[in-house]
Design a protein around this motif. Structure first.
Motif, PDB file in Angstrom:
ATOM      1  N   PHE A 178      -4.668  -5.534   2.661  1.00 15.24           N
ATOM      2  CA  PHE A 178      -5.880  -5.281   1.673  1.00 15.24           C
ATOM      3  C   PHE A 178      -5.482  -4.459   0.599  1.00 15.24           C
ATOM      4  O   PHE A 178      -5.625  -4.702  -0.638  1.00 15.24           O
ATOM      5  CB  PHE A 178      -7.248  -4.896   2.288  1.00 15.24           C
ATOM      6  CG  PHE A 178      -8.214  -4.890   1.182  1.00 15.24           C
ATOM      7  CD1 PHE A 178      -8.857  -6.273   1.050  1.00 15.24           C
ATOM      8  CD2 PHE A 178      -8.871  -3.999   0.686  1.00 15.24           C
ATOM      9  CE1 PHE A 178     -10.023  -6.252   0.213  1.00 15.24           C
ATOM     10  CE2 PHE A 178      -9.863  -3.923  -0.345  1.00 15.24           C
ATOM     11  CZ  PHE A 178     -10.559  -5.133  -0.455  1.00 15.24           C
ATOM     12  N   PHE A 179      -4.847  -3.104   0.898  1.00 16.42           N
ATOM     13  CA  PHE A 179      -4.173  -2.361  -0.156  1.00 16.42           C
ATOM     14  C   PHE A 179      -3.167  -2.935  -0.679  1.00 16.42           C
ATOM     15  O   PHE A 179      -3.018  -2.708  -1.937  1.00 16.42           O
ATOM     16  CB  PHE A 179      -3.906  -0.996   0.630  1.00 16.42           C
ATOM     17  CG  PHE A 179      -2.942  -0.177  -0.106  1.00 16.42           C
ATOM     18  CD1 PHE A 179      -3.542   0.326  -1.275  1.00 16.42           C
ATOM     19  CD2 PHE A 179      -1.693   0.244   0.345  1.00 16.42           C
ATOM     20  CE1 PHE A 179      -2.923   1.279  -2.031  1.00 16.42           C
ATOM     21  CE2 PHE A 179      -1.057   1.120  -0.524  1.00 16.42           C
ATOM     22  CZ  PHE A 179      -1.580   1.600  -1.660  1.00 16.42           C
ATOM     23  N   ALA A 180      -2.268  -3.472  -0.203  1.00 14.70           N
ATOM     24  CA  ALA A 180      -1.213  -4.134  -0.882  1.00 14.70           C
ATOM     25  C   ALA A 180      -1.507  -5.061  -1.759  1.00 14.70           C
ATOM     26  O   ALA A 180      -1.125  -4.877  -3.185  1.00 14.70           O
ATOM     27  CB  ALA A 180      -0.193  -4.863   0.157  1.00 14.70           C
ATOM     28  N   ALA A 205      -6.803   3.577  -9.630  1.00 14.64           N
ATOM     29  CA  ALA A 205      -8.069   4.401  -8.764  1.00 14.64           C
ATOM     30  C   ALA A 205      -8.195   3.554  -7.273  1.00 14.64           C
ATOM     31  O   ALA A 205      -8.416   4.318  -6.545  1.00 14.64           O
ATOM     32  CB  ALA A 205      -9.447   4.196  -9.540  1.00 14.64           C
ATOM     33  N   ALA A 206      -8.340   2.278  -7.466  1.00 13.95           N
ATOM     34  CA  ALA A 206      -8.161   1.626  -6.233  1.00 13.95           C
ATOM     35  C   ALA A 206      -6.747   1.917  -5.233  1.00 13.95           C
ATOM     36  O   ALA A 206      -6.970   2.116  -4.236  1.00 13.95           O
ATOM     37  CB  ALA A 206      -8.194  -0.186  -6.399  1.00 13.95           C
ATOM     38  N   TYR A 207      -6.018   1.968  -6.004  1.00 15.68           N
ATOM     39  CA  TYR A 207      -4.605   2.271  -5.168  1.00 15.68           C
ATOM     40  C   TYR A 207      -4.766   3.829  -4.619  1.00 15.68           C
ATOM     41  O   TYR A 207      -4.248   4.047  -3.609  1.00 15.68           O
ATOM     42  CB  TYR A 207      -3.560   2.415  -6.295  1.00 15.68           C
ATOM     43  CG  TYR A 207      -2.182   3.032  -5.959  1.00 15.68           C
ATOM     44  CD1 TYR A 207      -1.138   2.123  -5.419  1.00 15.68           C
ATOM     45  CD2 TYR A 207      -1.751   4.405  -6.082  1.00 15.68           C
ATOM     46  CE1 TYR A 207       0.002   2.629  -5.049  1.00 15.68           C
ATOM     47  CE2 TYR A 207      -0.730   4.995  -5.576  1.00 15.68           C
ATOM     48  CZ  TYR A 207       0.331   4.275  -4.931  1.00 15.68           C
ATOM     49  OH  TYR A 207       1.456   4.584  -4.666  1.00 15.68           O
ATOM     50  N   PRO A 228      -6.323   3.399   0.528  1.00 20.18           N
ATOM     51  CA  PRO A 228      -5.582   3.744   1.515  1.00 20.18           C
ATOM     52  C   PRO A 228      -5.715   4.989   2.040  1.00 20.18           C
ATOM     53  O   PRO A 228      -5.044   5.471   2.791  1.00 20.18           O
ATOM     54  CB  PRO A 228      -4.060   3.524   1.192  1.00 20.18           C
ATOM     55  CG  PRO A 228      -3.908   3.786  -0.316  1.00 20.18           C
ATOM     56  CD  PRO A 228      -5.773   3.606  -0.783  1.00 20.18           C
ATOM     57  N   ALA A 229      -6.713   5.766   1.598  1.00 22.73           N
ATOM     58  CA  ALA A 229      -6.836   7.202   1.780  1.00 22.73           C
ATOM     59  C   ALA A 229      -7.048   7.422   3.353  1.00 22.73           C
ATOM     60  O   ALA A 229      -6.181   8.504   3.779  1.00 22.73           O
ATOM     61  CB  ALA A 229      -8.225   7.603   1.171  1.00 22.73           C
ATOM     62  N   GLN A 230      -7.757   6.767   3.974  1.00 26.39           N
ATOM     63  CA  GLN A 230      -7.995   6.857   5.726  1.00 26.39           C
ATOM     64  C   GLN A 230      -6.620   6.586   6.395  1.00 26.39           C
ATOM     65  O   GLN A 230      -6.198   7.337   7.134  1.00 26.39           O
ATOM     66  CB  GLN A 230      -8.949   6.064   6.158  1.00 26.39           C
ATOM     67  CG  GLN A 230      -9.391   6.288   7.540  1.00 26.39           C
ATOM     68  CD  GLN A 230      -9.529   7.702   7.892  1.00 26.39           C
ATOM     69  OE1 GLN A 230     -10.535   8.284   7.352  1.00 26.39           O
ATOM     70  NE2 GLN A 230      -8.827   8.372   8.873  1.00 26.39           N
ATOM     71  N   LEU A 231      -5.889   5.555   6.038  1.00 26.04           N
ATOM     72  CA  LEU A 231      -4.359   5.275   6.588  1.00 26.04           C
ATOM     73  C   LEU A 231      -3.386   6.463   6.219  1.00 26.04           C
ATOM     74  O   LEU A 231      -2.709   6.701   7.344  1.00 26.04           O
ATOM     75  CB  LEU A 231      -4.113   3.824   6.072  1.00 26.04           C
ATOM     76  CG  LEU A 231      -4.779   2.634   6.580  1.00 26.04           C
ATOM     77  CD1 LEU A 231      -4.118   1.518   5.874  1.00 26.04           C
ATOM     78  CD2 LEU A 231      -4.288   2.414   8.060  1.00 26.04           C
ATOM     79  N   SER A 257       1.610   9.200   3.914  1.00 28.08           N
ATOM     80  CA  SER A 257       1.772   8.197   2.574  1.00 28.08           C
ATOM     81  C   SER A 257       3.293   7.400   2.754  1.00 28.08           C
ATOM     82  O   SER A 257       3.013   6.248   2.224  1.00 28.08           O
ATOM     83  CB  SER A 257       1.601   9.038   1.405  1.00 28.08           C
ATOM     84  OG  SER A 257       2.703  10.104   1.427  1.00 28.08           O
ATOM     85  N   LEU A 258       4.417   7.892   3.234  1.00 24.39           N
ATOM     86  CA  LEU A 258       5.367   7.044   3.209  1.00 24.39           C
ATOM     87  C   LEU A 258       5.424   5.838   3.848  1.00 24.39           C
ATOM     88  O   LEU A 258       5.725   4.837   3.476  1.00 24.39           O
ATOM     89  CB  LEU A 258       6.650   7.998   3.574  1.00 24.39           C
ATOM     90  CG  LEU A 258       8.074   7.348   3.817  1.00 24.39           C
ATOM     91  CD1 LEU A 258       8.498   6.792   2.239  1.00 24.39           C
ATOM     92  CD2 LEU A 258       9.112   8.190   4.395  1.00 24.39           C
TER      93      LEU A 258
END
Length: 305
Positions: free
Chosen positions: A77-79, A170-172, A176-179, A185-186
């Motif tokens: 979803f993030f990708a 902003a969506a970027y 993925p904040a929780q992940l 982040s890497l």
């Protein structure tokens, strides 16, 4: 060199490297490289390199992300709706305007995140936040119209992609904040970039577009992928690990300044006084939010002591 100075220099270098990424993309598209192919190459090459780096750093975390259905769906979803959409919108904005203008427009993102946070938490923005919002909106208005609301100073298509790149950025940041909090982040970014690098070419049929293998094109490709993505991201992560994310985001605001400077020096793009006024207003809005966060983190740190 003490650690704080080292982290500061690394973060500034990363911000300037992101500026190199934008101007490299502008050069390639000005020399016939289609935005679909460029987006695909950037995602795929950088994704491969960063995923290998993440594997050697911590392959256990990578395996957890790949074997958990919930995590994998979050990555997909993030990708697609964060990373890929943002990369495509940003490069399209560069194609229809220039690297400096596109980068500055995208830097309105912290204001969008601020507005989203206020709406989600159902709280009113503080005075400094209201000032930042007004500065950002005013900056976009001045850049888009040069003060004359009856006509646009940049193409409607360029303005559309520039504003969309801010929303997708902003969506970027938010998706993925929780992940990222859980797995780092890497690992999250590298997997998402690699997945996007495989999926986007299928949607865009990137293989139908040609890439002229001249020395200057290959150098520009190295600029956008090698320097502006792989190097910038890894250096920024290292710098932020030393000085913290709040100060890191503040120092990374050198990116739009570098991008505008390189756009003038490399591509010979002409900016007008009104353009610079609009840019200054947007950058001032970002700095105001970053300084607010920096002061808040310092107060919290003192309170813990």
């Amino acid at each position: 060199m003490n650690q704080t100075k080292k982290g500061t220099i690394l973060t500034l270098v990363a911000g300037f490297s992101w500026g190199i990424s934008g101007i490299s993309g502008q050069y390639l598209m000005a020399n016939g490289v289609h935005v679909n192919l460029l987006t695909s190459l950037r995602l795929l090459i950088a994704g491969l390199f960063l995923t290998v780096l993440a594997y050697f750093q911590d392959k256990k975390t990578l395996k957890i992300l790949l074997t958990s259905k919930k995590n994998l769906l979050g990555i997909v979803f993030f990708a697609l709706f964060g990373l890929v959409l943002n990369q495509y919108a940003y490069l399209s904005a560069i194609h229809h305007t220039n690297a400096g203008t596109a980068t500055v427009l995208q830097y309105a993102t912290p204001v969008l995140v601020l507005l989203y946070t206020c709406l989600r938490e159902r709280i009113w923005p503080s005075l400094s936040e209201v000032v930042a919002i007004v500065l950002a909106i005013g900056g976009v208005y001045v850049m888009a119209t040069h003060g004359n609301p009856s006509e646009l100073a940049i193409t409607p298509t360029g303005l559309f992609w520039g504003i969309l790149s801010a929303f997708t950025y902003a969506a970027y940041l938010l998706l993925p904040a929780q992940l990222i909090r859980t797995y780092g982040s890497l690992h999250v970014i590298s997997l998402s970039m690699l997945l996007g690098g495989f999926l986007f070419p299928l949607f865009s049929q990137a293989w139908n577009y040609s890439f002229d293998m001249t020395g200057s094109n290959l150098l520009a490709l190295f600029g956008i992928v090698g320097i502006g993505t792989i190097f910038a991201y890894t250096v920024f992560l290292h710098g932020v690990s030393i000085i913290g994310p709040v100060k890191g985001s503040l120092l990374a605001s050198v990116e739009p300044v570098a991008s505008v400077l390189l756009t003038v020096l490399v591509m010979g793009t002409q900016f007008y006084l009104t353009d610079f006024i609009g840019m200054i207003l947007i950058i001032a809005a970002v700095l105001l939010i970053s300084l607010r966060d920096l002061l808040a983190s310092q107060k919290a740190h003192l309170g813990e002591k």
